[in-house]
Design a protein around this motif. Structure first.
Motif, short mmCIF file in Angstrom:
data_model
loop_
_atom_site.label_atom_id
_atom_site.label_comp_id
_atom_site.label_asym_id
_atom_site.label_seq_id
_atom_site.Cartn_x
_atom_site.Cartn_y
_atom_site.Cartn_z
N THR A 100 0.84 -1.20 0.00
CA THR A 100 0.00 0.00 0.00
C THR A 100 0.88 1.25 0.00
N ASP A 101 2.01 1.21 0.71
CA ASP A 101 2.93 2.36 0.70
C ASP A 101 3.51 2.58 -0.70
N ASP A 102 3.93 1.50 -1.36
CA ASP A 102 4.46 1.62 -2.72
C ASP A 102 3.39 2.15 -3.68
N ARG A 103 2.19 1.63 -3.55
CA ARG A 103 1.08 2.07 -4.41
C ARG A 103 0.78 3.55 -4.15
N ALA A 104 0.75 3.95 -2.88
CA ALA A 104 0.47 5.35 -2.53
C ALA A 104 1.56 6.27 -3.08
N ARG A 105 2.82 5.84 -3.02
CA ARG A 105 3.92 6.66 -3.57
C ARG A 105 3.76 6.82 -5.09
N ALA A 106 3.33 5.76 -5.76
CA ALA A 106 3.12 5.84 -7.21
C ALA A 106 1.95 6.78 -7.53
N LEU A 107 0.95 6.80 -6.67
CA LEU A 107 -0.23 7.63 -6.89
C LEU A 107 -0.03 9.09 -6.51
N LEU A 108 0.93 9.37 -5.64
CA LEU A 108 1.11 10.72 -5.11
C LEU A 108 1.23 11.80 -6.18
N PRO A 109 2.05 11.61 -7.23
CA PRO A 109 2.13 12.66 -8.26
C PRO A 109 0.79 12.91 -8.95
N ILE A 110 0.00 11.86 -9.11
CA ILE A 110 -1.32 11.99 -9.74
C ILE A 110 -2.26 12.74 -8.81
N ILE A 111 -2.27 12.37 -7.54
CA ILE A 111 -3.14 13.02 -6.56
C ILE A 111 -2.81 14.50 -6.48
N ASP A 112 -1.52 14.82 -6.51
CA ASP A 112 -1.07 16.21 -6.41
C ASP A 112 -1.56 17.09 -7.56
N ILE A 113 -1.79 16.52 -8.73
CA ILE A 113 -2.17 17.34 -9.90
C ILE A 113 -3.65 17.24 -10.27
N LEU A 114 -4.42 16.43 -9.57
CA LEU A 114 -5.81 16.22 -9.96
C LEU A 114 -6.60 17.52 -10.10
N ASN A 115 -6.47 18.43 -9.16
CA ASN A 115 -7.26 19.66 -9.19
C ASN A 115 -6.73 20.70 -10.15
N SER A 116 -5.49 20.56 -10.58
CA SER A 116 -4.90 21.57 -11.47
C SER A 116 -4.74 21.07 -12.91
N THR A 117 -5.33 19.92 -13.21
CA THR A 117 -5.20 19.31 -14.53
C THR A 117 -6.56 19.26 -15.21
N SER A 118 -6.58 19.61 -16.48
CA SER A 118 -7.84 19.56 -17.23
C SER A 118 -8.23 18.12 -17.51
N ASP A 119 -9.50 17.92 -17.83
CA ASP A 119 -9.97 16.57 -18.19
C ASP A 119 -9.21 16.04 -19.41
N GLU A 120 -8.89 16.92 -20.33
CA GLU A 120 -8.14 16.50 -21.52
C GLU A 120 -6.75 15.99 -21.13
N GLU A 121 -6.09 16.68 -20.22
CA GLU A 121 -4.77 16.24 -19.75
C GLU A 121 -4.88 14.92 -18.97
N LYS A 122 -5.94 14.78 -18.21
CA LYS A 122 -6.16 13.52 -17.47
C LYS A 122 -6.38 12.37 -18.45
N ARG A 123 -7.15 12.62 -19.50
CA ARG A 123 -7.37 11.57 -20.50
C ARG A 123 -6.06 11.18 -21.19
N ALA A 124 -5.19 12.16 -21.43
CA ALA A 124 -3.88 11.87 -22.03
C ALA A 124 -3.04 11.01 -21.07
N LEU A 125 -3.12 11.29 -19.78
CA LEU A 125 -2.39 10.48 -18.78
C LEU A 125 -2.98 9.07 -18.73
N ILE A 126 -4.30 8.97 -18.80
CA ILE A 126 -4.95 7.66 -18.80
C ILE A 126 -4.45 6.85 -19.99
N GLU A 127 -4.40 7.48 -21.15
CA GLU A 127 -3.91 6.81 -22.36
C GLU A 127 -2.45 6.38 -22.17
#
Length: 153
Positions: A100-127
């Motif tokens: 869970t710690d490793d998974r949380a560390r991997a997610l941290l950069p994503i969590i940090d940008i969620l509110n400042s990233t457009s849906d289009e940028e999020k879709r590009a990250l998903i891709e």
């Protein structure tokens, strides 16, 4: 990375050399590790149950789980798939602190940008996280990354 037999050698000796039964596995701790720190193949041992194991060979295996932004993994709320997911999480130790710690560390950069990233940028990250890189490798914890991004898109 260690190689493990999806269907254990002890139960399926005829599949010992079957490449379709061999998988790369995370290092699951050492045999002399405390039992609470064992995970993946080391924790699973010879357990195998076709209906109660979510196979990583299932192309939609990640859909059996809900990944939390804190690094946890839970079964989906579905009577059949949720039961298999719950058993898989337990048998493989997928919610031990190390994972869970490793998974949380991997997610941290994503969590940090969620509110400042457009849906289009999020879709590009998903891709990006949904496909292997130039070396044919997926990003570690890519299923968790994609699922969290989709929740906020």
């Amino acid at each position: 990375w260690p190689i493990e037999h999806l269907k254990p050698q002890a139960m399926f000796p005829e599949l010992i050399f079957d490449y379709g039964n061999l998988l790369a596995s995370c290092p699951g701790g050492e045999k002399d590790s405390p039992p609470r720190s064992l995970h993946c193949d080391k924790k699973r041992g010879n357990w195998y149950h076709a209906e109660l194991m979510v196979s990583p060979l299932n192309p939609y295996c990640e859909e059996h789980f809900v990944f939390g932004s804190d690094g946890t993994i839970e079964p989906i709320e579905d009577p059949f798939r949720g039961t298999a997911a719950r058993e898989t999480i337990s048998r493989l130790g997928l919610n031990i602190a190390k994972i869970t710690d490793d998974r949380a560390r991997a997610l941290l950069p994503i969590i940090d940008i969620l509110n400042s990233t457009s849906d289009e940028e999020k879709r590009a990250l998903i891709e990006r996280y949904s496909r292997p890189d130039g070396n044919g490798r997926l990003t570690p914890f890519c299923f968790a990354l994609v699922q969290v991004l989709k929740r906020y898109t």
